[in-house]
Design an enzyme around this catalytic site. Structure first.
Site, PDB file in Angstrom:
ATOM      1  N   LEU A 227      60.934  43.889  65.010  1.00 55.10           N
ATOM      2  CA  LEU A 227      62.186  44.633  65.077  1.00 55.10           C
ATOM      3  C   LEU A 227      63.224  43.938  65.939  1.00 55.10           C
ATOM      4  O   LEU A 227      64.416  43.958  65.622  1.00 55.10           O
ATOM      5  CB  LEU A 227      61.932  46.044  65.629  1.00 55.10           C
ATOM      6  CG  LEU A 227      61.476  47.111  64.635  1.00 55.10           C
ATOM      7  CD1 LEU A 227      60.148  46.759  63.974  1.00 55.10           C
ATOM      8  CD2 LEU A 227      61.396  48.473  65.321  1.00 55.10           C
ATOM      9  N   GLY A 228      62.814  43.357  67.061  1.00 54.43           N
ATOM     10  CA  GLY A 228      63.779  42.723  67.941  1.00 54.43           C
ATOM     11  C   GLY A 228      63.133  42.089  69.148  1.00 54.43           C
ATOM     12  O   GLY A 228      61.930  42.206  69.373  1.00 54.43           O
ATOM     13  N   GLU A 267      65.841  46.924  73.582  1.00 59.91           N
ATOM     14  CA  GLU A 267      66.026  45.507  73.910  1.00 59.91           C
ATOM     15  C   GLU A 267      67.097  45.294  74.969  1.00 59.91           C
ATOM     16  O   GLU A 267      66.969  44.412  75.820  1.00 59.91           O
ATOM     17  CB  GLU A 267      66.354  44.712  72.645  1.00 59.91           C
ATOM     18  CG  GLU A 267      65.285  44.767  71.556  1.00 59.91           C
ATOM     19  CD  GLU A 267      63.898  44.329  72.012  1.00 59.91           C
ATOM     20  OE1 GLU A 267      63.779  43.674  73.073  1.00 59.91           O
ATOM     21  OE2 GLU A 267      62.922  44.653  71.311  1.00 59.91           O
ATOM     22  N   HIS A 270      65.501  45.601  78.235  1.00 62.35           N
ATOM     23  CA  HIS A 270      64.897  44.342  78.690  1.00 62.35           C
ATOM     24  C   HIS A 270      65.956  43.396  79.240  1.00 62.35           C
ATOM     25  O   HIS A 270      65.759  42.746  80.274  1.00 62.35           O
ATOM     26  CB  HIS A 270      64.172  43.653  77.538  1.00 62.35           C
ATOM     27  CG  HIS A 270      62.865  44.270  77.160  1.00 62.35           C
ATOM     28  ND1 HIS A 270      61.924  44.657  78.082  1.00 62.35           N
ATOM     29  CD2 HIS A 270      62.326  44.540  75.934  1.00 62.35           C
ATOM     30  CE1 HIS A 270      60.865  45.146  77.454  1.00 62.35           C
ATOM     31  NE2 HIS A 270      61.089  45.096  76.153  1.00 62.35           N
ATOM     32  N   ASP A 287      55.225  48.635  85.665  1.00 65.42           N
ATOM     33  CA  ASP A 287      56.533  48.200  85.169  1.00 65.42           C
ATOM     34  C   ASP A 287      57.537  48.057  86.312  1.00 65.42           C
ATOM     35  O   ASP A 287      58.731  47.866  86.074  1.00 65.42           O
ATOM     36  CB  ASP A 287      57.072  49.175  84.118  1.00 65.42           C
ATOM     37  CG  ASP A 287      57.321  50.574  84.662  1.00 65.42           C
ATOM     38  OD1 ASP A 287      56.875  50.866  85.800  1.00 65.42           O
ATOM     39  OD2 ASP A 287      57.964  51.375  83.959  1.00 65.42           O
ATOM     40  N   VAL A 289      58.609  50.287  88.382  1.00 65.34           N
ATOM     41  CA  VAL A 289      59.486  51.446  88.521  1.00 65.34           C
ATOM     42  C   VAL A 289      58.644  52.599  89.059  1.00 65.34           C
ATOM     43  O   VAL A 289      57.624  52.966  88.461  1.00 65.34           O
ATOM     44  CB  VAL A 289      60.132  51.832  87.185  1.00 65.34           C
ATOM     45  CG1 VAL A 289      60.996  53.076  87.359  1.00 65.34           C
ATOM     46  CG2 VAL A 289      60.981  50.682  86.639  1.00 65.34           C
TER      47      VAL A 289
END
Length: 354
Positions: A227-228, A267, A270, A287, A289
């Site tokens: 997808l990306g 994306e 990111h 992650d 966080v």
């Protein structure tokens, strides 16, 4: 399983010592310490994801592209380490009430700026490589910009259904995306892959436009059901930006469950230094966080609540998971801080606010 392991333990020791030595001359040093022991650029290839999604799609190849970049750019690991160090210090300063959190310059106390707090506007240059002129419609382009603005301003209508467990964490990122130049090129290439060929005119693609002041999005046929993917902060300016598959850009019937523009939201996350919510590893990989639960793998399709892994409820509706577009609808306050740390003076995205 393919693994790319860098010497980050050594790197962490060397640079932590250097940074701590510099910090002894800062008024903030006694109050703020930065722990980098969990930072990693370990990239795990999850292999084929076909079958995990009802659509058989491989949602995101950002970590795979990172592995490719790390192998071909020996200095990238240090740049990403330094960005992470500064991000964590800025967040720690904010948490401890240090510095000056004002929205204009985002400047802070000592030598380390705090989180940028003002409204942010990001112009988007859209580079379209299509098999026939106009295949990617103007309506797609406009819908994608609108979807990004919904998601980064907490205007996704589905956020109203968020479980109470996570309601306190929902963030308004206060980033507005504006449509900039649209550059089109017709090409017979049916699969561009994920090694950035589409970003170079010399390889048949389209060169990036002023990446210090524009988010570049390339729309093309990636191939392989992907997808990306995006480039994390710290990479080369010539390749900085996001790549989205033609069928998954904006509102498209061809995209199916991924045809509602959320691949770009994921994306761009990111591109603004967010990792996947499960940390691209098992329960002991984070992650970075604080207000996102620990998990050990991506979620797909539209999971029921609660979905429990690693002894906690997964935040499946977070934009940085792998669920289908209609089932993702939030960023967290911690993710907001992480993204906004990039826009302070000296940060890798400061060109958008200075």
């Amino acid at each position: 399983m393919k693994k790319v392991v860098l010497g980050l333990a050594t790197l962490a020791m060397v640079y932590a010592c250097q940074n701590d030595q510099m910090d002894t001359n800062s008024n903030d040093f006694q109050e703020v310490q930065v722990d980098m022991t969990d930072f990693t650029l370990l990239v795990e290839d999850e292999g084929s994801l076909t079958g995990k999604s009802v659509q058989g799609a491989d949602k995101c190849h950002s970590m795979n592209n990172l592995a490719f970049r790390l192998e071909n750019n020996p200095g990238l690991s240090k740049k990403m380490y330094d960005i992470e160090y500064n991000t964590r210090k800025a967040i720690a300063l904010k948490a401890n009430g240090k510095g000056k959190p004002g929205g204009g310059s985002g400047g802070g106390g000592g030598t380390t700026p705090t989180i940028y707090t003002g409204a942010i506007t990001i112009p988007v240059v859209i580079n379209i490589i299509e098999s026939s002129p106009g295949k990617v419609t103007d309506a797609q382009i406009n819908s994608q910009i609108a979807i990004l603005n919904e998601d980064f301003n907490n205007n996704n209508s589905r956020t109203s259904s968020i479980p109470s467990e996570f309601a306190v964490a929902v963030a308004d990122i206060d980033i507005t995306f504006t449509r900039g130049a649209v550059i089109r090129k017709t090409s017979s290439v049916s699969s561009w892959g994920t090694n950035d060929a589409m970003k170079f005119a010399s390889q048949g693609g389209i060169d990036a436009t002023d990446t210090a002041n524009n988010l570049n999005i390339w729309v093309c046929e990636i191939g392989g059901g992907i997808l990306g993917y995006a480039q994390f902060p710290g990479g080369a300016s010539a390749t900085d930006g996001v790549v989205i598959g033609t069928d998954f850009f904006g509102e498209t019937n061809a995209g199916g469950i991924y045809g509602h523009g959320r691949t770009a939201t994921h994306e761009v996350g990111h591109w603004l230094n967010l990792r996947h919510i499960w940390g691209d590893g098992r329960c002991n990989r984070d992650d970075f966080v604080a207000d996102t639960p620990t998990s050990d793998a991506p979620n797909y399709n539209c999971p029921s609540y609660p979905t429990v892994n690693c002894r906690s409820t997964d935040m499946t509706m977070n934009y940085m998971d792998y669920v289908q577009d209609d089932c993702m609808y939030m960023f967290t306050n911690g993710q907001n801080d992480r993204m906004r740390a990039l826009f302070v003076s000296g940060g890798p995205r400061e060109g958008f606010v200075n």
